[in-house]
Enzyme design. Structure first.
Site, mmCIF file in Angstrom:
data_model
loop_
_atom_site.group_PDB
_atom_site.id
_atom_site.type_symbol
_atom_site.label_atom_id
_atom_site.label_comp_id
_atom_site.label_asym_id
_atom_site.label_seq_id
_atom_site.Cartn_x
_atom_site.Cartn_y
_atom_site.Cartn_z
ATOM 1 N N TYR A 152 55.864 31.174 39.224
ATOM 2 C CA TYR A 152 54.882 31.176 38.679
ATOM 3 C C TYR A 152 54.487 30.523 37.520
ATOM 4 O O TYR A 152 52.713 30.210 37.250
ATOM 5 C CB TYR A 152 54.862 32.629 37.922
ATOM 6 C CG TYR A 152 54.410 33.405 37.360
ATOM 7 C CD1 TYR A 152 52.954 33.784 37.217
ATOM 8 C CD2 TYR A 152 54.750 33.072 35.862
ATOM 9 C CE1 TYR A 152 53.167 34.906 36.517
ATOM 10 C CE2 TYR A 152 53.908 33.871 34.438
ATOM 11 C CZ TYR A 152 52.525 34.626 35.370
ATOM 12 O OH TYR A 152 52.230 35.734 33.941
ATOM 13 N N LYS A 156 50.015 29.237 37.277
ATOM 14 C CA LYS A 156 49.515 28.915 35.635
ATOM 15 C C LYS A 156 49.053 27.807 34.465
ATOM 16 O O LYS A 156 47.495 27.507 34.684
ATOM 17 C CB LYS A 156 50.389 30.230 34.479
ATOM 18 C CG LYS A 156 50.679 31.477 35.086
ATOM 19 C CD LYS A 156 49.193 32.288 35.106
ATOM 20 C CE LYS A 156 48.463 32.350 34.204
ATOM 21 N NZ LYS A 156 47.312 33.877 34.544
HETATM 22 P P1 NAD Z 1 48.457 43.244 36.065
HETATM 23 O O1 NAD Z 1 49.253 42.838 37.336
HETATM 24 O O2 NAD Z 1 48.634 43.836 35.468
HETATM 25 O O3 NAD Z 1 46.989 42.936 36.453
HETATM 26 C C1 NAD Z 1 46.175 41.613 36.932
HETATM 27 C C2 NAD Z 1 44.941 42.095 37.609
HETATM 28 O O4 NAD Z 1 44.947 41.542 39.148
HETATM 29 C C3 NAD Z 1 45.298 42.828 38.460
HETATM 30 O O5 NAD Z 1 44.449 44.243 38.513
HETATM 31 C C4 NAD Z 1 45.653 42.808 40.111
HETATM 32 O O6 NAD Z 1 45.087 43.324 41.342
HETATM 33 C C5 NAD Z 1 44.014 41.871 40.758
HETATM 34 N N1 NAD Z 1 44.416 40.486 41.128
HETATM 35 C C6 NAD Z 1 45.750 39.897 41.337
HETATM 36 N N2 NAD Z 1 45.033 39.213 41.942
HETATM 37 C C7 NAD Z 1 43.929 38.892 42.560
HETATM 38 C C8 NAD Z 1 42.551 38.214 43.287
HETATM 39 N N3 NAD Z 1 43.115 37.371 43.930
HETATM 40 N N4 NAD Z 1 41.691 38.984 43.298
HETATM 41 C C9 NAD Z 1 41.086 39.507 42.181
HETATM 42 N N5 NAD Z 1 41.432 40.116 41.648
HETATM 43 C C10 NAD Z 1 43.153 40.205 41.868
HETATM 44 O O7 NAD Z 1 49.106 41.819 35.199
HETATM 45 P P2 NAD Z 1 48.730 41.285 33.578
HETATM 46 O O8 NAD Z 1 49.797 41.836 33.114
HETATM 47 O O9 NAD Z 1 47.040 42.065 33.411
HETATM 48 O O10 NAD Z 1 48.561 40.298 33.469
HETATM 49 C C11 NAD Z 1 46.911 39.484 33.301
HETATM 50 C C12 NAD Z 1 46.374 38.040 33.314
HETATM 51 O O11 NAD Z 1 48.246 37.645 31.910
HETATM 52 C C13 NAD Z 1 48.102 36.682 34.267
HETATM 53 O O12 NAD Z 1 46.978 36.599 34.635
HETATM 54 C C14 NAD Z 1 48.791 37.117 34.067
HETATM 55 O O13 NAD Z 1 49.403 35.838 34.393
HETATM 56 C C15 NAD Z 1 49.711 36.541 32.297
HETATM 57 N N6 NAD Z 1 50.663 37.385 31.360
HETATM 58 C C16 NAD Z 1 50.474 38.322 31.030
HETATM 59 C C17 NAD Z 1 52.127 38.501 31.146
HETATM 60 C C18 NAD Z 1 52.848 39.308 31.157
HETATM 61 O O14 NAD Z 1 53.730 39.579 30.142
HETATM 62 N N7 NAD Z 1 52.259 40.808 31.321
HETATM 63 C C19 NAD Z 1 52.574 37.249 30.307
HETATM 64 C C20 NAD Z 1 51.773 36.063 30.282
HETATM 65 C C21 NAD Z 1 50.948 36.353 30.953
#
Ligand code: NAD
Length: 456
Positions: A152, A156
């Site tokens: 993962y 990223k």
């Molecule tokens: P989440 O899973 O709630 O939201 C991600 C969204 O992306 C979902 O609605 C999903 O349907 C959509 N998605 C996934 N694959 C897709 C694709 N192939 N095409 C179109 N849409 C797609 O995740 P989140 O917690 O909102 O995370 C948002 C971003 O923040 C991500 O990039 C994640 O890597 C990053 N991030 C999250 C965290 C955390 O603690 N949640 C920490 C660091 C970074």
């Protein structure tokens, strides 16, 4: 001539972070639409699609957004992409991470350039610099680890690299934000796991000594950071890589690099986090002689208008003359840069969990001082080494019976690592300030969670 309004496309706008970004955009009267594989809200234009399919993206990017031509004058297609999509952490097949986070980023860039999109803000992750070892106040100069921690974080990091390398090419300006431990209303990862532990009565177990500071980010602060990053990408006061018009000296003066920043607590009115084992002064065994003064200073309200005092930069500092001169690209600009975004309030790993568990306790179970019988149970501390052995045994057992292990060496390593980051660059260059503190953020998240799940 009237100023043309941006048209934002939030990729992953149905997700936790994406939805908060959409709400922030709508709240300030901006034009927002969503591209996602699932639809969860119906108040903005929604386009169903997968970022790994470039043609689907291109189709949407060049679309005349149905509800907007009146507001946009000549401008009808997307002008700014905010790309938050990623598969969630913990997928069984790691290839999905590379497909979405690496190939997907390539497709987003290619489609954005073909459609003439001008700006792209990418939600990266603070995990891109994590190799399993301690991360202590790290700033953006740190390279990606030679041996990535997991698929993962590796995907990223690769995605971020692709996004930033595209800056200034094909008319596109790009920036990457690296949040750590996002929490808040709508969270579907952290809160679920913590509630399961709460329900199973596991809240009095602690792996490791809890002397490891950890960073968290309230989702509303992160959403705000995305908006200011998008705004600053084309700010005339900051140069892009293709238009270096301002000298480093002018920029240093503009960003007041010779003055200390206000403490983060000045904007979030931070108070000491009230946990059973919170240690405001750090992990001292014996308190220092000036402990009382330190605590008083810690608790004193901050005035955001107090003038900042001068500071001396050293060669270890990312904003020293040397560091700026030898940087591969100017850290004083937004375009082409990565920024750590956190609450700027690192806390001991288990203290944060305890604050959430305490907030989950039904009000009637608490004493007048706000502590429940559950929170008063003595803590069982499992040392890290022993935890690793237990994790290994649990993984072996799980593979024997064909199930997924709940207690793993990964989790032990994760909960024992120190992981906090330096957000000075985001504060100086983006003008980011966390507006909602950890305590208030937790209150909002738990209140939302209780309402969603009909909990007392
Ligand atoms: P989440 O899973 O709630 O939201 C991600 C969204 O992306 C979902 O609605 C999903 O349907 C959509 N998605 C996934 N694959 C897709 C694709 N192939 N095409 C179109 N849409 C797609 O995740 P989140 O917690 O909102 O995370 C948002 C971003 O923040 C991500 O990039 C994640 O890597 C990053 N991030 C999250 C965290 C955390 O603690 N949640 C920490 C660091 C970074």
């Amino acid at each position: 001539m009237s100023e043309q309004k941006e048209v934002y496309l939030v990729i992953g706008g149905s997700g936790f972070v994406g939805r908060h970004i959409v709400e922030h955009l709508l709240a300030r009267g901006d034009i927002a639409c969503v591209f996602d594989i699932v639809q969860r809200h119906h108040d903005v234009d929604f386009y169903s699609g997968d970022i790994t399919d470039e043609s689907q993206l291109l189709d949407v990017l060049t679309k005349v957004h149905a509800t907007f031509p009146i507001f946009c004058g000549q401008q009808t297609g997307t002008t700014c992409i905010i790309h938050t999509a990623s598969p969630p952490h913990g997928a069984k097949d790691p290839s999905i991470y590379y497909k979405v986070n690496v190939d997907g980023c390539k497709a987003v860039i290619s489609a954005a350039q073909a459609a003439g999109v001008q700006k792209l803000v990418y939600t990266s992750s603070a995990g891109v610099v994590f190799d399993g070892g301690d991360v202590v106040n790290l700033d953006e100069r740190a390279p990606f680890p030679e041996k990535p921690f997991d698929a993962y974080n590796d995907s990223k990091a690769q995605g971020e690299k692709i996004i930033l390398e595209a800056n200034g090419k094909g008319g596109l300006l790009t920036v990457a934000l690296r949040p750590a431990g996002i929490f808040g209303e709508g969270d579907r990862q952290m809160m679920v796991g913590l509630y399961q532990a709460y329900q199973r009565g596991q809240t009095h177990f602690q792996v490791g000594d809890n002397n490891n500071l950890f960073d968290y980010t309230y989702v509303g602060n992160l959403a705000h950071a995305h908006l200011i990053a998008a705004d600053k990408l084309s700010s005339p006061s900051l140069p892009t890589s293709s238009q270096e018009t301002l000298t480093a000296d002018t920029l240093k003066a503009t960003l007041h690099l010779d003055r200390a920043l206000q403490p983060v607590s000045a904007t979030i009115a931070a108070k000491r986090i009230p946990t059973c084992e919170a240690r405001p002064l750090g992990p001292y065994v014996t308190l220092p002689p000036n402990a009382v003064e330190m605590e008083a200073a810690f608790n004193a309200p901050r005035d955001p208008h107090t003038p900042a005092h001068p500071i001396i930069r050293s060669r270890f500092d990312q904003f020293s003359d040397n560091a700026i001169e030898f940087a591969e690209s100017s850290p004083l600009q937004v375009a082409g840069q990565a920024f750590f975004i956190t609450n700027g309030e690192p806390v001991y790993f288990w203290d944060f969990m305890r604050v959430i568990w305490l907030a989950l306790d039904p009000p009637l179970s608490k004493s007048p001082s706000g502590v429940s019988a559950r929170a008063q149970r003595p803590t069982w501390v499992i040392p890290r080494g022993f935890g690793m052995v237990l994790g290994f045994l649990s993984e072996c057992w799980a593979s024997l019976i064909g199930k997924e292990a709940g207690f793993t060496r990964y989790r032990v390593g994760y909960s024992c690592a120190t992981r906090y980051h330096n957000i000075e660059k985001a504060r100086r260059v983006l003008g980011y300030e966390p507006e909602v503190g950890l305590e208030e953020g937790v209150r909002r998240m738990v209140e939302w969670f209780k309402k969603e799940n009909n909990l007392p």
